[in-house]
Write a protein that holds these residues in place. Sequence first.
Motif, PDB file in Angstrom:
ATOM      1  N   VAL A  93       0.836  -1.199   0.000  1.00 52.81           N
ATOM      2  CA  VAL A  93       0.000   0.000   0.000  1.00 52.81           C
ATOM      3  C   VAL A  93       0.873   1.252   0.000  1.00 52.81           C
ATOM      4  O   VAL A  93       1.922   1.288   0.642  1.00 52.81           O
ATOM      5  CB  VAL A  93      -0.965  -0.003   1.213  1.00 52.81           C
ATOM      6  N   LEU A  94       0.418   2.249  -0.740  1.00 55.16           N
ATOM      7  CA  LEU A  94       0.995   3.584  -0.717  1.00 55.16           C
ATOM      8  C   LEU A  94      -0.030   4.475  -0.033  1.00 55.16           C
ATOM      9  O   LEU A  94      -1.143   4.649  -0.527  1.00 55.16           O
ATOM     10  CB  LEU A  94       1.276   4.078  -2.137  1.00 55.16           C
ATOM     11  N   LYS A  95       0.339   5.012   1.123  1.00 57.48           N
ATOM     12  CA  LYS A  95      -0.570   5.826   1.926  1.00 57.48           C
ATOM     13  C   LYS A  95      -0.260   7.302   1.721  1.00 57.48           C
ATOM     14  O   LYS A  95       0.896   7.708   1.804  1.00 57.48           O
ATOM     15  CB  LYS A  95      -0.423   5.486   3.412  1.00 57.48           C
ATOM     16  N   ASP A  96      -1.299   8.076   1.468  1.00 55.80           N
ATOM     17  CA  ASP A  96      -1.225   9.533   1.380  1.00 55.80           C
ATOM     18  C   ASP A  96      -0.162  10.006   0.384  1.00 55.80           C
ATOM     19  O   ASP A  96       0.718  10.804   0.742  1.00 55.80           O
ATOM     20  CB  ASP A  96      -0.970  10.114   2.777  1.00 55.80           C
ATOM     21  N   GLU A 103       3.733   7.162   2.941  1.00 54.74           N
ATOM     22  CA  GLU A 103       4.237   5.964   3.610  1.00 54.74           C
ATOM     23  C   GLU A 103       3.847   4.728   2.806  1.00 54.74           C
ATOM     24  O   GLU A 103       2.808   4.709   2.155  1.00 54.74           O
ATOM     25  CB  GLU A 103       3.612   5.902   5.004  1.00 54.74           C
ATOM     26  N   VAL A 104       4.671   3.705   2.886  1.00 52.95           N
ATOM     27  CA  VAL A 104       4.354   2.416   2.288  1.00 52.95           C
ATOM     28  C   VAL A 104       4.175   1.391   3.399  1.00 52.95           C
ATOM     29  O   VAL A 104       4.703   1.555   4.504  1.00 52.95           O
ATOM     30  CB  VAL A 104       5.439   1.934   1.291  1.00 52.95           C
ATOM     31  N   GLY A 105       3.443   0.352   3.091  1.00 56.78           N
ATOM     32  CA  GLY A 105       3.261  -0.758   4.012  1.00 56.78           C
ATOM     33  C   GLY A 105       3.056  -2.032   3.225  1.00 56.78           C
ATOM     34  O   GLY A 105       2.808  -1.996   2.016  1.00 56.78           O
ATOM     35  N   TYR A 106       3.134  -3.152   3.904  1.00 55.19           N
ATOM     36  CA  TYR A 106       2.979  -4.436   3.220  1.00 55.19           C
ATOM     37  C   TYR A 106       2.778  -5.543   4.238  1.00 55.19           C
ATOM     38  O   TYR A 106       3.049  -5.380   5.431  1.00 55.19           O
ATOM     39  CB  TYR A 106       4.205  -4.760   2.353  1.00 55.19           C
ATOM     40  N   THR A 140       8.383   6.689   3.425  1.00 55.69           N
ATOM     41  CA  THR A 140       8.762   6.090   4.702  1.00 55.69           C
ATOM     42  C   THR A 140       8.093   4.736   4.853  1.00 55.69           C
ATOM     43  O   THR A 140       7.044   4.464   4.257  1.00 55.69           O
ATOM     44  CB  THR A 140       8.370   6.979   5.900  1.00 55.69           C
ATOM     45  N   LEU A 141       8.705   3.911   5.643  1.00 57.78           N
ATOM     46  CA  LEU A 141       8.208   2.578   5.966  1.00 57.78           C
ATOM     47  C   LEU A 141       8.392   2.419   7.477  1.00 57.78           C
ATOM     48  O   LEU A 141       9.484   2.659   7.982  1.00 57.78           O
ATOM     49  CB  LEU A 141       9.019   1.544   5.195  1.00 57.78           C
ATOM     50  N   LEU A 142       7.338   2.049   8.173  1.00 50.43           N
ATOM     51  CA  LEU A 142       7.382   1.872   9.621  1.00 50.43           C
ATOM     52  C   LEU A 142       7.099   0.420   9.973  1.00 50.43           C
ATOM     53  O   LEU A 142       6.255  -0.219   9.336  1.00 50.43           O
ATOM     54  CB  LEU A 142       6.328   2.754  10.303  1.00 50.43           C
ATOM     55  N   HIS A 143       7.779  -0.098  10.985  1.00 51.16           N
ATOM     56  CA  HIS A 143       7.473  -1.435  11.492  1.00 51.16           C
ATOM     57  C   HIS A 143       7.924  -1.524  12.945  1.00 51.16           C
ATOM     58  O   HIS A 143       8.751  -0.723  13.407  1.00 51.16           O
ATOM     59  CB  HIS A 143       8.119  -2.540  10.643  1.00 51.16           C
ATOM     60  N   GLN A 144       7.381  -2.483  13.665  1.00 49.10           N
ATOM     61  CA  GLN A 144       7.814  -2.699  15.047  1.00 49.10           C
ATOM     62  C   GLN A 144       9.285  -3.077  15.049  1.00 49.10           C
ATOM     63  O   GLN A 144       9.758  -3.833  14.196  1.00 49.10           O
ATOM     64  CB  GLN A 144       6.987  -3.802  15.714  1.00 49.10           C
ATOM     65  N   ALA A 145      10.021  -2.576  16.029  1.00 44.37           N
ATOM     66  CA  ALA A 145      11.462  -2.811  16.093  1.00 44.37           C
ATOM     67  C   ALA A 145      11.813  -4.289  16.187  1.00 44.37           C
ATOM     68  O   ALA A 145      12.862  -4.706  15.697  1.00 44.37           O
ATOM     69  CB  ALA A 145      12.064  -2.045  17.265  1.00 44.37           C
ATOM     70  N   ASP A 146      10.941  -5.088  16.796  1.00 49.16           N
ATOM     71  CA  ASP A 146      11.243  -6.512  16.944  1.00 49.16           C
ATOM     72  C   ASP A 146      10.834  -7.348  15.732  1.00 49.16           C
ATOM     73  O   ASP A 146      11.004  -8.562  15.735  1.00 49.16           O
ATOM     74  CB  ASP A 146      10.629  -7.079  18.229  1.00 49.16           C
ATOM     75  N   VAL A 178      11.883   3.427  11.725  1.00 50.43           N
ATOM     76  CA  VAL A 178      11.510   4.270  10.598  1.00 50.43           C
ATOM     77  C   VAL A 178      12.571   4.048   9.523  1.00 50.43           C
ATOM     78  O   VAL A 178      13.765   4.270   9.760  1.00 50.43           O
ATOM     79  CB  VAL A 178      11.480   5.764  10.989  1.00 50.43           C
ATOM     80  N   HIS A 179      12.126   3.597   8.363  1.00 50.45           N
ATOM     81  CA  HIS A 179      13.006   3.424   7.210  1.00 50.45           C
ATOM     82  C   HIS A 179      12.597   4.450   6.161  1.00 50.45           C
ATOM     83  O   HIS A 179      11.416   4.783   6.044  1.00 50.45           O
ATOM     84  CB  HIS A 179      12.867   2.021   6.615  1.00 50.45           C
ATOM     85  N   VAL A 180      13.549   4.918   5.379  1.00 51.72           N
ATOM     86  CA  VAL A 180      13.286   5.944   4.367  1.00 51.72           C
ATOM     87  C   VAL A 180      13.958   5.564   3.063  1.00 51.72           C
ATOM     88  O   VAL A 180      15.077   5.028   3.046  1.00 51.72           O
ATOM     89  CB  VAL A 180      13.818   7.320   4.842  1.00 51.72           C
TER      90      VAL A 180
END
Length: 185
Positions: A93-96, A103-106, A140-146, A178-180
């Motif tokens: 997904v490409l958000k906003d 942001e992207v997600g998957y 940007t791509l966000l995910h839980q650190a673990d 946070v990844h960019v």
Amino acid sequence: MDDEPVRLAAGATASASALLLRPWRPQDAAPLAGVYADPAMRRWSGATVADAADAARWVEEQRQGWRTGRRLAFAVLEVRPGDDDGRPAGHVVLKDPHGAAPEVGYWTAAHARGRGVAPRALGALTDWAFTAFAGLTRLTLLHQADNTASCRVAQKTGYGLDGLLLAAPPEFPLDGHVHVRERES
């Protein structure tokens, strides 16, 4: 809404089928409910899909995102020779895309993990986003650190680690990464 405003492809590898990325369709709800039966999906995903009705609502939310242009979500399908559409293997997904912080997600379905589905799909989405949206310069791509698997996917697709996102309970109970990725000049 055109059911197929965008279709993207990610080629086959020696060990994996080609991928087709296309907007989610109502008929995707049934297989989606099965994907969310996986404990890892329930752990890492922010969405709650407990049954077919939840899956249908989730698909409609993705379709609504296309109508508004704020959330451009793709079903990721594994396509084998002779298939017209393929089996659901994931989601990107490409958000906003027009906003200040796109942001992207998957996610990847359990049956498709370990075959490079997430990096290939995310790479296709990223390349498309930088081409389709002329003013877009950073994702940007966000995910839980673990979530080490998500960290590997980010790195494989050129999203460098940019920082730590501190937990903000209850919505974000754990620290995140946070990844960019910047548009190439």
